[in-house]
Design a protein around this motif. Structure first.
Motif, PDB file in Angstrom:
ATOM      1  N   ARG A  82      -1.445 -29.599 -27.009  1.00 48.53           N
ATOM      2  CA  ARG A  82      -0.318 -28.691 -26.574  1.00 48.53           C
ATOM      3  C   ARG A  82      -0.957 -27.354 -26.324  1.00 48.53           C
ATOM      4  O   ARG A  82      -1.734 -26.877 -27.124  1.00 48.53           O
ATOM      5  N   VAL A  83      -0.589 -26.982 -25.052  1.00 53.31           N
ATOM      6  CA  VAL A  83      -1.496 -25.426 -24.827  1.00 53.31           C
ATOM      7  C   VAL A  83      -0.371 -24.806 -23.839  1.00 53.31           C
ATOM      8  O   VAL A  83       0.496 -25.347 -23.297  1.00 53.31           O
ATOM      9  N   VAL A  84      -0.558 -23.515 -23.709  1.00 57.98           N
ATOM     10  CA  VAL A  84      -0.058 -22.587 -22.617  1.00 57.98           C
ATOM     11  C   VAL A  84      -0.720 -22.977 -21.198  1.00 57.98           C
ATOM     12  O   VAL A  84      -2.005 -22.746 -21.289  1.00 57.98           O
TER      13      VAL A  84
ATOM     14  N   ARG B 213       6.516 -34.161 -15.979  1.00 56.03           N
ATOM     15  CA  ARG B 213       5.535 -35.383 -16.477  1.00 56.03           C
ATOM     16  C   ARG B 213       4.956 -35.449 -17.929  1.00 56.03           C
ATOM     17  O   ARG B 213       4.958 -36.459 -18.496  1.00 56.03           O
ATOM     18  N   TYR B 214       4.593 -34.240 -18.232  1.00 53.11           N
ATOM     19  CA  TYR B 214       3.873 -34.295 -19.470  1.00 53.11           C
ATOM     20  C   TYR B 214       4.623 -32.865 -20.559  1.00 53.11           C
ATOM     21  O   TYR B 214       3.880 -32.029 -20.513  1.00 53.11           O
ATOM     22  N   PRO B 215       5.892 -32.891 -20.526  1.00 50.75           N
ATOM     23  CA  PRO B 215       6.481 -31.771 -21.026  1.00 50.75           C
ATOM     24  C   PRO B 215       5.837 -31.356 -22.532  1.00 50.75           C
ATOM     25  O   PRO B 215       5.835 -30.182 -22.780  1.00 50.75           O
ATOM     26  N   GLU B 216       5.463 -32.378 -23.167  1.00 53.32           N
ATOM     27  CA  GLU B 216       5.154 -32.392 -24.509  1.00 53.32           C
ATOM     28  C   GLU B 216       3.766 -31.899 -24.885  1.00 53.32           C
ATOM     29  O   GLU B 216       3.342 -31.432 -25.770  1.00 53.32           O
ATOM     30  N   ARG B 217       2.955 -31.513 -23.600  1.00 56.15           N
ATOM     31  CA  ARG B 217       1.572 -30.781 -23.551  1.00 56.15           C
ATOM     32  C   ARG B 217       1.751 -29.320 -23.468  1.00 56.15           C
ATOM     33  O   ARG B 217       0.771 -28.888 -23.449  1.00 56.15           O
TER      34      ARG B 217
ATOM     35  N   TYR C 255       2.525 -24.991  -8.515  1.00 52.49           N
ATOM     36  CA  TYR C 255       2.943 -26.435  -8.112  1.00 52.49           C
ATOM     37  C   TYR C 255       2.665 -27.437  -9.430  1.00 52.49           C
ATOM     38  O   TYR C 255       3.318 -28.322  -9.627  1.00 52.49           O
ATOM     39  N   ILE C 256       1.372 -27.627  -9.655  1.00 49.12           N
ATOM     40  CA  ILE C 256       0.869 -28.501 -10.634  1.00 49.12           C
ATOM     41  C   ILE C 256       1.660 -28.235 -12.054  1.00 49.12           C
ATOM     42  O   ILE C 256       1.839 -29.159 -12.589  1.00 49.12           O
ATOM     43  N   LEU C 257       1.868 -26.803 -12.053  1.00 47.47           N
ATOM     44  CA  LEU C 257       2.451 -26.671 -13.650  1.00 47.47           C
ATOM     45  C   LEU C 257       3.781 -27.095 -13.593  1.00 47.47           C
ATOM     46  O   LEU C 257       4.189 -27.830 -14.515  1.00 47.47           O
ATOM     47  N   CYS C 258       4.531 -26.951 -12.373  1.00 52.81           N
ATOM     48  CA  CYS C 258       5.668 -27.835 -12.406  1.00 52.81           C
ATOM     49  C   CYS C 258       5.760 -29.516 -12.538  1.00 52.81           C
ATOM     50  O   CYS C 258       6.587 -29.999 -13.149  1.00 52.81           O
ATOM     51  N   ASP C 259       4.778 -30.149 -12.019  1.00 52.88           N
ATOM     52  CA  ASP C 259       4.344 -31.344 -12.101  1.00 52.88           C
ATOM     53  C   ASP C 259       4.138 -31.702 -13.638  1.00 52.88           C
ATOM     54  O   ASP C 259       4.531 -32.540 -14.294  1.00 52.88           O
ATOM     55  N   LEU C 260       3.523 -30.715 -14.300  1.00 51.92           N
ATOM     56  CA  LEU C 260       3.134 -31.045 -15.551  1.00 51.92           C
ATOM     57  C   LEU C 260       4.332 -30.943 -16.502  1.00 51.92           C
ATOM     58  O   LEU C 260       4.585 -31.686 -17.414  1.00 51.92           O
ATOM     59  N   LEU C 261       5.268 -29.849 -16.212  1.00 54.30           N
ATOM     60  CA  LEU C 261       6.425 -29.804 -16.986  1.00 54.30           C
ATOM     61  C   LEU C 261       7.556 -30.921 -16.897  1.00 54.30           C
ATOM     62  O   LEU C 261       8.123 -31.208 -17.819  1.00 54.30           O
TER      63      LEU C 261
ATOM     64  N   PHE D   3      13.288 -27.560 -18.114  1.00 55.62           N
ATOM     65  CA  PHE D   3      12.224 -27.087 -18.487  1.00 55.62           C
ATOM     66  C   PHE D   3      12.308 -25.758 -19.509  1.00 55.62           C
ATOM     67  O   PHE D   3      12.538 -24.745 -19.405  1.00 55.62           O
ATOM     68  N   PRO D   4      12.494 -26.260 -21.000  1.00 54.89           N
ATOM     69  CA  PRO D   4      12.987 -25.401 -21.960  1.00 54.89           C
ATOM     70  C   PRO D   4      12.022 -24.471 -22.362  1.00 54.89           C
ATOM     71  O   PRO D   4      12.116 -23.644 -23.152  1.00 54.89           O
TER      72      PRO D   4
END
Length: 269
Positions: free
Chosen positions: A88-90, A107-111, A99-105, A204-205
């Protein structure tokens, strides 16, 4: 320090400096990891490990083996975290990186332990914007960086920066010129085809920080209000005198606000 890693069939170049909670910074288009030079030392000296990759085809990274899309960019970031054994990282993303950050949030919220949206927005392009990106991508494939430089050299900076920091503009222009035509075209088409994340923001909490320059000519400060209205745990700051390259144009204000956010959330990072 400079490092390289094999990720999803592509050799990535990245900075990795410091120890402590990890902050991964994703550059915008058509830039590279060098844009974070003013952040790496202050954050690492404050007790954070800062990782800043060149996205595939940009800077020192090889072109993407998986093609260009927001999903592919996000998968590459997850592949890098896996290669570094980071759970897990900031994550901070500037413009296209946002835009990539939105995709990560999605599809990979736990990361993602916390999110920083920099000079970016949650919405997709309108029809006119998509058409512009299609045309510019074709020009980049045919002519290289010159059409990109002609448009972006002005848009990336606050008007005053053109007068007060000409060396900064020259440096960023050199980064644009060094980017491979295929990556320029691929990045443009990936942005053209991205989805609209506005309706997903309430899901996205993670603690979130939105930073925007008051003189950003490539985006609208109205995007900040969209994030504030949608994200459940959102803080924001519009930085006076900053353009689209707000982290480079106003580094002291930018770093102070980012470090304040990180320090207050440090126990959960």
């Amino acid at each position: 320090m400079d490092h390289k890693a094999q990720v999803n069939g592509t050799t990535l170049s990245y900075f990795d400096e410091g120890t402590g909670p990890v902050v991964l910074l994703m550059h915008g288009f058509p830039l590279n990891r060098q844009m974070w030079q003013a952040q790496i030392r202050p954050l690492s000296q404050a007790g954070y490990r800062v990782i800043a990759p060149d996205l595939p085809g940009f800077g020192g990274s090889e072109p993407s083996a998986a093609g260009y899309s927001m999903d592919a960019f996000a998968d590459t970031i997850i592949g890098l975290l896996d290669a570094l054994d980071l759970r897990r990282v900031v994550v901070g993303g500037m413009s296209m990186g946002g835009y990539i950050l939105c995709d990560l949030l999605e599809r990979y919220p736990e990361r993602v332990s916390a999110a920083c949206f920099i000079a970016t927005k949650s919405a997709d392009d309108d029809e006119e914007g998509r058409a512009r990106r299609t045309t510019l991508a074709a020009q980049a494939e045919r002519l290289g960086a010159n059409p990109i430089i002609k448009i972006f050299a002005e848009l990336l900076f606050a008007p005053e920066t053109s007068q007060t920091q000409p060396a900064l503009i020259a440096q960023v222009t050199a980064w644009m010129r060094s980017t491979a035509p295929g990556a320029l075209a691929g990045g443009l088409l990936a942005m053209r085809d991205r989805k609209d994340y506005t309706e997903l923001l309430p899901s996205f909490p993670q603690p979130s920080l939105v930073l925007f320059g008051s003189e950003d000519r490539a985006g609208s400060p109205a995007a900040v209000e969209v994030f504030r209205a949608g994200l459940p745990a959102c803080e924001s700051l519009i930085i006076p005198g900053g353009g689209h390259m707000v982290n480079m144009e106003q580094p002291e204000l930018f770093n102070a606000r980012l470090l304040d956010f990180l320090n207050r959330n440090r126990e959960n990072l």
